[in-house]
Design a protein around this motif. Structure first.
Motif, PDB file in Angstrom:
ATOM      1  N   THR A 191       0.181   8.601   6.365  1.00 22.08           N
ATOM      2  CA  THR A 191       1.282   7.867   5.744  1.00 22.08           C
ATOM      3  C   THR A 191       2.280   7.397   6.801  1.00 22.08           C
ATOM      4  OG1 THR A 191       1.059   9.153   3.704  1.00 22.08           O
ATOM      5  CG2 THR A 191       3.131   7.984   4.035  1.00 22.08           C
ATOM      6  N   ARG A 192       2.573   8.249   7.762  1.00 25.32           N
ATOM      7  CA  ARG A 192       3.469   7.858   8.859  1.00 25.32           C
ATOM      8  C   ARG A 192       2.868   6.685   9.638  1.00 25.32           C
ATOM      9  NH1 ARG A 192       3.915   9.226  14.363  1.00 25.32           N
ATOM     10  NH2 ARG A 192       6.072   9.156  15.161  1.00 25.32           N
ATOM     11  N   ARG A 245      -4.719   0.317   6.991  1.00 24.52           N
ATOM     12  CA  ARG A 245      -4.631  -0.486   5.771  1.00 24.52           C
ATOM     13  C   ARG A 245      -5.962  -0.498   5.018  1.00 24.52           C
ATOM     14  NH1 ARG A 245      -2.283  -5.824   8.302  1.00 24.52           N
ATOM     15  NH2 ARG A 245      -3.098  -4.908  10.226  1.00 24.52           N
ATOM     16  N   TRP A 246      -7.054  -0.484   5.733  1.00 22.04           N
ATOM     17  CA  TRP A 246      -8.378  -0.381   5.113  1.00 22.04           C
ATOM     18  C   TRP A 246      -8.540   0.986   4.464  1.00 22.04           C
ATOM     19  CZ3 TRP A 246     -12.199  -2.375   2.782  1.00 22.04           C
ATOM     20  CH2 TRP A 246     -13.528  -1.941   2.884  1.00 22.04           C
ATOM     21  N   ASN A 247      -8.119   2.025   5.167  1.00 21.66           N
ATOM     22  CA  ASN A 247      -8.178   3.380   4.637  1.00 21.66           C
ATOM     23  C   ASN A 247      -7.377   3.481   3.335  1.00 21.66           C
ATOM     24  OD1 ASN A 247      -8.547   6.150   4.396  1.00 21.66           O
ATOM     25  ND2 ASN A 247      -7.188   6.688   6.069  1.00 21.66           N
ATOM     26  N   ALA A 248      -6.136   2.987   3.363  1.00 18.56           N
ATOM     27  CA  ALA A 248      -5.280   3.066   2.182  1.00 18.56           C
ATOM     28  C   ALA A 248      -5.807   2.199   1.046  1.00 18.56           C
ATOM     29  CB  ALA A 248      -3.858   2.649   2.544  1.00 18.56           C
ATOM     30  N   SER A 249      -6.354   1.049   1.377  1.00 16.88           N
ATOM     31  CA  SER A 249      -6.868   0.148   0.336  1.00 16.88           C
ATOM     32  C   SER A 249      -7.960   0.813  -0.482  1.00 16.88           C
ATOM     33  CB  SER A 249      -7.406  -1.142   0.976  1.00 16.88           C
ATOM     34  OG  SER A 249      -6.381  -1.888   1.597  1.00 16.88           O
ATOM     35  N   LEU A 250      -8.926   1.433   0.199  1.00 13.21           N
ATOM     36  CA  LEU A 250     -10.027   2.076  -0.525  1.00 13.21           C
ATOM     37  C   LEU A 250      -9.559   3.365  -1.192  1.00 13.21           C
ATOM     38  CD1 LEU A 250     -13.288   1.528   1.552  1.00 13.21           C
ATOM     39  CD2 LEU A 250     -12.166   0.074  -0.142  1.00 13.21           C
ATOM     40  N   LEU A 260       0.830  -1.204   0.000  1.00 13.24           N
ATOM     41  CA  LEU A 260       0.000   0.000   0.000  1.00 13.24           C
ATOM     42  C   LEU A 260       0.865   1.254   0.000  1.00 13.24           C
ATOM     43  CD1 LEU A 260      -2.624  -1.220   2.623  1.00 13.24           C
ATOM     44  CD2 LEU A 260      -3.068  -0.849   0.192  1.00 13.24           C
ATOM     45  N   LEU A 261       1.881   1.270   0.854  1.00 17.81           N
ATOM     46  CA  LEU A 261       2.769   2.432   0.917  1.00 17.81           C
ATOM     47  C   LEU A 261       3.487   2.642  -0.413  1.00 17.81           C
ATOM     48  CD1 LEU A 261       4.108   4.715   2.505  1.00 17.81           C
ATOM     49  CD2 LEU A 261       5.815   3.051   3.299  1.00 17.81           C
ATOM     50  N   GLN A 262       3.946   1.577  -1.003  1.00 14.00           N
ATOM     51  CA  GLN A 262       4.649   1.673  -2.281  1.00 14.00           C
ATOM     52  C   GLN A 262       3.753   2.309  -3.347  1.00 14.00           C
ATOM     53  OE1 GLN A 262       6.251  -2.050  -3.678  1.00 14.00           O
ATOM     54  NE2 GLN A 262       6.940  -1.212  -5.623  1.00 14.00           N
ATOM     55  N   GLN A 263       2.491   1.907  -3.386  1.00 15.96           N
ATOM     56  CA  GLN A 263       1.565   2.475  -4.369  1.00 15.96           C
ATOM     57  C   GLN A 263       1.286   3.947  -4.096  1.00 15.96           C
ATOM     58  OE1 GLN A 263      -1.955   0.036  -5.391  1.00 15.96           O
ATOM     59  NE2 GLN A 263      -0.976  -1.624  -4.250  1.00 15.96           N
ATOM     60  N   ARG A 294       4.615   3.072  10.198  1.00 13.32           N
ATOM     61  CA  ARG A 294       4.801   2.482  11.523  1.00 13.32           C
ATOM     62  C   ARG A 294       4.150   1.101  11.602  1.00 13.32           C
ATOM     63  NH1 ARG A 294       6.591   5.704  15.611  1.00 13.32           N
ATOM     64  NH2 ARG A 294       5.351   4.625  17.175  1.00 13.32           N
ATOM     65  N   GLN A 295       3.070   0.903  10.878  1.00 11.60           N
ATOM     66  CA  GLN A 295       2.465  -0.432  10.827  1.00 11.60           C
ATOM     67  C   GLN A 295       3.422  -1.413  10.143  1.00 11.60           C
ATOM     68  OE1 GLN A 295       1.051  -2.250   7.879  1.00 11.60           O
ATOM     69  NE2 GLN A 295       0.784  -3.935   9.346  1.00 11.60           N
ATOM     70  N   ILE A 296       4.034  -0.983   9.080  1.00 14.72           N
ATOM     71  CA  ILE A 296       4.998  -1.821   8.359  1.00 14.72           C
ATOM     72  C   ILE A 296       6.183  -2.171   9.253  1.00 14.72           C
ATOM     73  CG2 ILE A 296       6.602  -1.875   6.392  1.00 14.72           C
ATOM     74  CD1 ILE A 296       4.602   0.105   5.001  1.00 14.72           C
ATOM     75  N   GLU A 297       6.621  -1.202  10.062  1.00 13.47           N
ATOM     76  CA  GLU A 297       7.771  -1.395  10.954  1.00 13.47           C
ATOM     77  C   GLU A 297       7.416  -2.182  12.209  1.00 13.47           C
ATOM     78  OE1 GLU A 297       8.835   2.622  11.641  1.00 13.47           O
ATOM     79  OE2 GLU A 297       9.697   2.935   9.639  1.00 13.47           O
TER      80      GLU A 297
END
Length: 303
Positions: A193-194, A210-215, A171-174, A198-201
């Motif tokens: 985005t931060r 992740r739901w927010n970014a997905s939609l 998601l972050l990459q996109q 932090r979720q990735i880390e």
């Protein structure tokens, strides 16, 4: 129309659960709504008493069409539990309403959510319904469309949940490749985005980011209530992710909130501007510094 099932996720806060259940029971549609309660197991010995008290309470709940309790034998954590619970029930029922134990529902919350889920069920560009408004911005209309998914008192359909990508790195990459981080962060006024980084880390385990970014990446809109039908009481330091300060408190709207299908189906830019104003006002350096000083003086050392 059969009311959507309510999924309630609880842990070790029996008093919060009692308030949440009482508020849902005050909704007329509660008696027609199936209730699924997901009870997580204790993560530490200190949590066991609260978990057991919570479980004793939920075993005697009535006032709903049915009550199904899923007691985890191990501690799953909120993210894993919500992803599993929503996936299971939305695939079965086609739509769900999701609550957490620190949320208070207004008397017409269930009516609004069910009306919205029915009205927009065949609208592919709308994938989320949000019942909470913490901005308290009076310029907002009763309902509006926005590319942002709040996680306090929400609903969705199976067609939208299929878009959920649990891989934060992808998601972050996109977001970065498409130069969308500035808009994703409401013109850089809030660090979504931060939060994803932090979720990735492994510094948080947020399913909601992740739901927010997905939609957001799929250009899918959320129908939001401009009058809050949910109040979050978890900012008392009792929750995993909620510190004190009352920053996201809201005043419950106690009247019906009509749902009419909006046209055209596009993001309400004025509503987005209201969120930018809110985050700028509450998240700028000076606002955070003043808030921290006030909370420290009161002995509130929450996050």
């Amino acid at each position: 129309m059969t009311p959507a099932p309510i999924l309630l996720f609880v842990y070790n806060r029996p008093e919060h659960v009692r308030q949440c259940i009482a508020s849902l029971q005050a909704n007329e549609l509660a008696a027609q709504s199936p209730l699924f309660i997901y009870s997580d197991a204790a993560k530490t010995p200190e949590s066991r008493e609260g978990v057991e008290q919570t479980r004793q309470f939920i075993r005697d709940i009535d006032g709903f069409a049915s009550v199904t309790i899923i007691e985890r034998e191990q501690n799953w954590g909120l993210a894993r539990s919500i992803i599993d619970g929503v996936t299971t029930q939305v695939n079965h029922f086609g739509r769900v309403i999701v609550m957490e134990d620190d949320l208070i529902a207004a008397p017409y919350f269930l009516q609004f959510m069910n009306d919205a889920l029915e009205t927009y069920k065949d609208e592919p560009r709308v994938g989320h319904i949000q019942g909470c408004d913490f901005t308290q911005d009076t310029s907002l209309p009763d309902t509006f469309l926005i590319k942002w998914t709040g996680s306090w008192g929400w609903g969705t359909w199976d067609r939208a949940w299929k878009l959920f990508n649990p891989n934060g790195k992808e998601l972050l990459q996109q977001l970065e490749e498409r130069n969308l981080t500035h808009r994703f962060d409401f013109n850089s006024t809030y660090g979504y985005t931060r939060m994803l980084r932090r979720q990735i880390e492994g510094k948080n385990n947020s399913w909601a980011i992740r739901w927010n970014a997905s939609l957001f990446l799929a250009d899918i809109l959320s129908l939001n209530a401009g009058r809050s039908l949910i109040r979050n009481t978890g900012f008392d330091g009792s929750g995993t992710n909620c510190g004190g300060g009352g920053l996201y408190d809201s005043t419950l709207w106690l009247n019906p909130l009509p749902v009419e299908k909006l046209s055209p189906i596009e993001e309400n830019e004025k509503a987005r501007e209201a969120f930018v104003r809110y985050y700028h006002r509450t998240n700028c350096f000076m606002a955070k510094a003043i808030r921290r000083i006030k909370r420290t003086l009161k002995g509130d050392f929450g996050a």
